[in-house]
Design an enzyme around this catalytic site. Structure first.
Site, PDB file in Angstrom:
ATOM      1  N   HIS A 135      -2.830  -8.788   4.107  1.00 28.97           N
ATOM      2  CA  HIS A 135      -2.661  -8.345   2.726  1.00 28.97           C
ATOM      3  C   HIS A 135      -3.864  -8.653   1.846  1.00 28.97           C
ATOM      4  CE1 HIS A 135       1.627  -7.718   3.623  1.00 28.97           C
ATOM      5  NE2 HIS A 135       1.643  -6.994   2.538  1.00 28.97           N
ATOM      6  N   ASN A 194      10.395  -2.697   4.452  1.00 28.55           N
ATOM      7  CA  ASN A 194       9.235  -2.121   5.121  1.00 28.55           C
ATOM      8  C   ASN A 194       9.382  -2.266   6.636  1.00 28.55           C
ATOM      9  OD1 ASN A 194       6.780  -0.894   5.452  1.00 28.55           O
ATOM     10  ND2 ASN A 194       5.660  -2.293   4.120  1.00 28.55           N
TER      11      ASN A 194
END
Length: 401
Positions: free
Chosen positions: A299, A268
């Site tokens: 997150h 990512n």
């Protein structure tokens, strides 16, 4: 012509949000409009602070509401709500990235919507440009972080990428996506990942952990390929991306590297660069720890995510020290050394990935008390035993979404 492209991207994003998120799309529209108001009203000196605090406060509230419904009310979360939270995290990236550009005076937006490098031109928002950037459909549900400058350059191009090249990229992406999806189906039939890991015994847990992590990685790889195809379908190309590639991960590098630090920078990539710029470069001490702690916050702060990202921070420090120490000494033949460190890297990443993805406390405890803990424990021991060498700080970055 430019306004038509912007309207096309914005309207496409609004329609996609309504179709994919339903009534929960309001959770995206509110912070997008709120960020627009901040960019109009707050000075460039403090805009990054206000946008960061308000965007993260909104996102954290949504995450806590999600956790309440999932763990305390024991509800099955609608898939549209899960999509909304994921899209909200991506919106946070774009809002904070634009705010940092403004604060650092790297760019200024003129009244006609053209982006220019300047430290003197005042900030005059163009509503259509800003909203299109925050809501454009190729990056609404997935895809890499595109800076405002890159977005403006893509929109301002006289012509899009050629039809032949675009068709090939889309076809290749879709074919690889279907191939990875087929591999997932085969793997799912052989591994009942959650049940097996809770009930496995001895070294069987290692196989279950590795195969389950492979399932998660195939999911990410296939989505990244589909995101790249969507970028090209919308008329975007990779030619103007000088600091990033459209695909968020190099699968070959991820599966063959023997360094956790390389995996972190490759996984990512646009998110890793965003975290480096937002947190890592602004910390004077304990940069890696603060960066991974923030990523756990971003997150959602589930127990597994907190444990997983903090474990990743420790493993990254250990990886840097181990390769610094053993990489320069002929203790082992090079092939043996690379093989052992590759195996350790893949198993540690699998360990972290399961903790982060499964999230809940019960699963995290089952993982900690399994044989799988041997692999991160080895790196923890070496971290304390090996001396810290002076030199340039490692370029630690954080992956994942």
């Amino acid at each position: 012509m430019r306004e038509c492209k912007l309207a096309y991207l914005l309207v496409g994003g609004v329609i996609l949000a309504c179709v994919s998120m339903g009534q929960y799309a309001v959770l995206i529209f509110i912070p997008a409009l709120g960020s627009l108001v901040l960019l109009y009203t707050v000075s460039w000196q403090s805009v990054h602070v206000w946008t960061f605090l308000l965007q993260m406060a909104w996102q954290t509230g949504c995450h806590l509401w999600l956790m309440y419904r999932q763990h305390y009310l024991e509800e099955t979360l609608p898939i549209k709500l899960t999509i909304t939270i994921s899209s909200l995290m991506l919106l946070t990236q774009k809002v904070t990235s634009l705010a940092m550009d403004l604060h650092e005076r790297k760019v200024a937006l003129t009244a006609d919507g053209c982006m220019k490098k300047s430290s003197h031109i005042p900030w005059k928002n163009n509503v259509l440009y800003t909203l299109s950037y925050l809501m454009f459909f190729p990056a609404l549900l997935g895809g890499p972080l595109c800076s405002f400058v890159e977005f403006q350059q893509q929109v301002s191009r006289a012509s899009m990428c050629t039809n032949l090249r675009r068709a090939w990229t889309v076809t290749r992406g879709c074919m690889l996506f279907m191939l990875l999806q087929a591999l997932q189906v085969v793997l799912i039939k052989k591994v009942n990942f959650e049940g097996n890991l809770m009930d496995c015994k001895n070294l069987q847990c290692v196989y279950v952990m590795w195969s389950t992590a492979l399932l998660f990685k195939l999911t990410y790889y296939s989505h990244w390929l589909l995101d790249e195809a969507l970028f090209h379908t919308a008329g975007f190309s990779t030619e103007l991306y000088s600091h990033m590639s459209v695909c968020d991960g190099n699968i070959f590098t991820l599966e063959t590297t023997n360094k956790i630090s390389v995996f972190a920078r490759t996984w990512n990539k646009s998110t890793a660069k965003w975290l480096r710029r937002l947190i890592f470069q602004n910390c004077q001490r304990r940069r890696t720890l603060y960066t991974f702690a923030f990523s756990a916050w971003w997150h959602g702060l589930h127990p597994g995510q907190i444990f997983g990202f903090l474990c990743w921070a420790v493993m990254l420090e250990a990886d840097y020290r181990i390769h610094k120490y053993y990489g320069s000494k002929p203790f082992f033949p090079r092939v043996l050394y690379n093989t052992l460190t590759w195996l350790q890297t893949q198993l540690i990443i699998a360990y972290i990935m399961l903790a982060v993805e499964m999230k809940n406390l019960a699963f995290m405890l089952a993982l900690c008390f399994s044989y799988n803990t041997i692999f991160p424990a080895i790196y923890c021991i070496l971290l304390f035993l090996l001396p810290e060498k002076k030199g340039a700080a490692p370029k630690h970055t954080l992956p994942h979404r």
